[in-house]
Each structure stands twice: as C-alpha cells, then as structure tokens.
Design an enzyme around this catalytic site. Structure first.
Site, PDB file in Angstrom:
ATOM      1  N   ASP A  53      34.077  46.054  39.121  1.00 55.60           N
ATOM      2  CA  ASP A  53      34.040  47.521  39.131  1.00 55.60           C
ATOM      3  C   ASP A  53      34.511  48.123  37.812  1.00 55.60           C
ATOM      4  O   ASP A  53      34.118  49.228  37.434  1.00 55.60           O
ATOM      5  CB  ASP A  53      34.946  48.076  40.241  1.00 55.60           C
ATOM      6  CG  ASP A  53      34.912  47.306  41.539  1.00 55.60           C
ATOM      7  OD1 ASP A  53      34.793  46.068  41.502  1.00 55.60           O
ATOM      8  OD2 ASP A  53      35.052  47.931  42.604  1.00 55.60           O
ATOM      9  N   ASP A  69      40.934  52.989  37.329  1.00 54.95           N
ATOM     10  CA  ASP A  69      39.761  53.799  37.668  1.00 54.95           C
ATOM     11  C   ASP A  69      39.814  55.202  37.099  1.00 54.95           C
ATOM     12  O   ASP A  69      39.039  56.065  37.515  1.00 54.95           O
ATOM     13  CB  ASP A  69      39.591  53.847  39.188  1.00 54.95           C
ATOM     14  CG  ASP A  69      38.965  52.570  39.720  1.00 54.95           C
ATOM     15  OD1 ASP A  69      38.035  52.060  39.075  1.00 54.95           O
ATOM     16  OD2 ASP A  69      39.407  52.086  40.777  1.00 54.95           O
TER      17      ASP A  69
END
Length: 407
Positions: A181, A117
């Site tokens: 994601d 991320d």
C-alpha cells in the site's frame, strides 16, 4: 465555471436521449454516473451539513449506520478528495466549497509522523485542491512530505509503513514492516520535489519504489502484502500478509495498489522499469484463473472458497483508475478497454447502489480486512474515490481523443 456547467448539462441531455435505447453507449456511462453521484453525494453532504459538525464518512457498521472517522484515520483524505472530483466532474461551485471545507478540516494531518498514509490523507485532499481549484496548499504538501520522510529508513532504503512496537503489529515480531500500500504515498514525495526543487523527496520515493520492486514481487508478478526489513542492515527478514488470505496468496487490493503505484512512479520518473512492472502486474491480474468474467475480483485471488468469497469493489475501482493512466503511456489498447469493462460492471445494479440507499455511498460490496473481521461486504470511501477518479480520467481521455479526431 460556466463552460464546465454547460458541458455537464450537455452530458445530462445525452444520457436522457439515450434512455430509449436498450444498450447504454460508452459515453453515456460517464454522464449516468455523474448524475448518480450528484444525487448520492448531495444526500450525504446535506445530512452531514445539517448535523452542524465536520464529519468524515468511511463506511457502514453492522447496523447499517454511517461510520465517521477522525482526521488521523488513514482514510480521512478520501471523502474530501471525492468532493474535489465531484467539482471536477460537474463544474458546480457547490462542490468546490464543500471540498475546500472538508479538506481544510484535515490541517493537522501534515504533522503526523507515526502514519505512513499521510500521502493518502494529504494527497487525495490537498493535492486535488491544488490541481482542480488552484488552491494555495503548497505549505501543507511540503510539511506533509517532511513528516512522511521521517519514516524513511536509509539503511534499508524504504519508508517504514507501521510502527512495529504497537498493537497487533508488535505481536508479529516485525522490525520494519513495509506494505505494498505504501507505494500510494510516493506521489506526495514526488510532488514535494516538483513544488520545491528539493530532490530529497524524489530520491526517497525512488529508493522505496526500487526496493519494493526488488523484494515485494514473486516470479509471476503478484505482490506480497508485507515485507519486513532489518532497519540497520537492510536485509529482508520475512514476507507475510496482514490482510490477505495467506502469506503466499495474492491479496486483491494489494495488487491494485501495486499497479497504481508503479504507474504513478512512471509519471514522475519516466523510468521504463516502472511501466514494465505495471504491465506485468496487469498480466498477472487479468490472466488469473480466479478473476471473474466481470473483472470485479474476489478479495484475494487465492481465497479458499472461491467462487463463494466476497468480491472487493475497491480493488476493481483502484485498478480501473490506474489503467486509464497507464493507457496514456503504453500504446496497447487493452489497458483502456479493460478499464472500460470494469467501469461498466461497476455501473450496474450489482455494484452501484440505488439513490438514497447504501448510506449514500456510491458503490457496494467492498472488503476492508477479512483476517481482522473488519468491513466485510460494505461500502468504503476509497472505493468511491477511485471510482470518481476513474470516471474523470475516462472522460478526459475520450475528450482528448475526440478533439484529436476533429482536428
């Protein structure tokens, strides 16, 4: 700065003169939300600044206290990113200074290699600083992209999301888990190629997007949450969920990440299969029998106890922001109309907190992970971030449309 400030004040006047009407006009929604956001985030940042510490708010705990996170939390980029949007929406130098301060507190993010991320973390903060204030953050973006690239598994053609040998991930028996994601981290790689001319990053992003397109979606264009690959052979080992209701269910935020991710991929590549995928995901979401009439979805479209399930405002905000961009690529007016309807719903008292409440976050009623019993029916910093981004995109779209009409 002066011109931006005058524009901001003009919107405030528009909002005030419209208060006598029972119906809020579309233009008033932007002005009203800017005013609300200024009030809430002024209270939030004043509180943080008075502490004398660099704090990064994520959510509220069960006692209603603000939860602050360290720099390596996956959500750490959203708060400084929201401050950049506050600057963009108001033109007030106060927000630029705060955004710069809290962005640069994330300097160490660029070296993270165990964290897929990093795209969220560096992108929402440093990339916005480059876009909105012409900050020289090129070196951070390049190092962040290099760090993210270490997670690319060439035999599988994907960026591995989670390390498979730690915590609950290890318990699942995964080898190379990839979550939907991860589509949101590709923008960082595209930007690295744009800044450097090195196509390595672009090629990694396209490979990941193509493999995800092939393996993550069902026939109805809903997305699995997790696809596990064999990193040596590239074969798919399994398709499951970590945050959705069930392996075969459609986790709401996952669908939002998907439509947003493929819209971004189209921006950088102009590959028609990407906007086609975004359009197909749109059709799945907004023809779903379990989508509420106000378009704020339940946390999973297949959750067992609908309509008695929590809504996920974060999924709605992410989707609205994506649709404003998608509407600039596809001529059908439904994309912007849908985004406008979502934004109007989020502006109501059902989802937007009163000033001084909700830990000074803007939006209420988001869901982190029900299977992990974490962050259920709370504000989340990424819901605010994508809400502010959607406001900015809506304003820019309508400004451009009005300009074209006048000309």
């Amino acid at each position: 700065m002066k011109g931006s400030f005058l524009t901001f004040m003009g919107m405030i006047v528009l909002m005030m003169t419209g208060c006598t009407s029972k119906n809020t006009t579309v233009g008033d929604i932007v002005a009203d939300n800017i005013t609300n956001a200024v009030s809430q985030y002024s209270l939030m940042t004043d509180q943080i600044e008075k502490s004398g510490h660099i704090l990064n708010p994520r959510t509220l705990d069960k006692n209603g206290e603000v939860v602050y996170v360290p720099y390596d939390d996956w959500t750490s980029g959203f708060f400084p990113g929201s401050l950049w949007y506050m600057y963009q929406l108001t033109g007030d130098d106060k927000w630029e200074k705060l955004a710069e301060k809290y962005t640069e507190a994330l300097d160490s993010v660029q070296y993270l290699t165990w964290h897929h991320d990093v795209g969220f973390m560096a992108g929402c903060s440093y990339l916005n600083g480059m876009r909105f204030a012409d900050k020289d953050y090129r070196s951070v973006i390049m190092q962040s992209a290099q760090s993210l690239s270490t997670r690319f598994r060439p035999n599988a053609g994907v960026i591995q999301s989670w390390d498979a040998d730690k915590g609950w991930q290890a318990e699942r028996g995964w080898k190379c888990p990839v979550i939907i994601d991860n589509m949101m981290n590709l923008e960082l790689l595209f930007e690295a190629t744009r800044l450097s001319g090195d196509s390595t990053y672009y090629n990694i992003a396209v490979s990941h997007a193509d493999r995800t397109l092939k393996n993550h979606f069902r026939a109805d264009y809903s997305s699995y949450h997790v696809v596990d690959y064999d990193p040596e052979t590239g074969m798919v080992r399994g398709k499951q969920t970590a945050q959705g209701y069930a392996d075969e269910s459609a986790w709401a935020r996952g669908q939002a990440w998907a439509i947003y991710g493929y819209t971004v991929c189209y921006r950088y590549t102009r590959k028609p299969e990407y906007w086609e995928q975004a359009s197909n995901i749109y059709d799945f979401i907004f023809t779903n029998k379990n989508m509420p009439s106000d378009l704020i979805p339940f946390w999973d479209y297949d959750a067992l106890n609908i309509p008695n399930e929590p809504r996920d405002v974060s999924a709605a905000a992410i989707t609205a922001s994506a649709l404003y961009e998608l509407s600039t690529y596809l001529p059908n007016p439904k994309y912007k109309k849908t985004a406008d309807k979502i934004l109007a719903a989020l502006t109501t008292s059902a989802y937007r907190a009163k000033v001084g409440e909700n830990g000074h976050f803007i939006l209420m009623h988001s869901v982190g992970s029900i299977p992990h019993e974490a962050e259920i029916d709370v504000p989340l910093n990424y819901a605010d971030y994508y809400f502010l981004e959607a406001l900015n995109r809506k304003r820019d779209l309508e400004k451009n449309t009005n300009s074209e009409t006048v000309n």
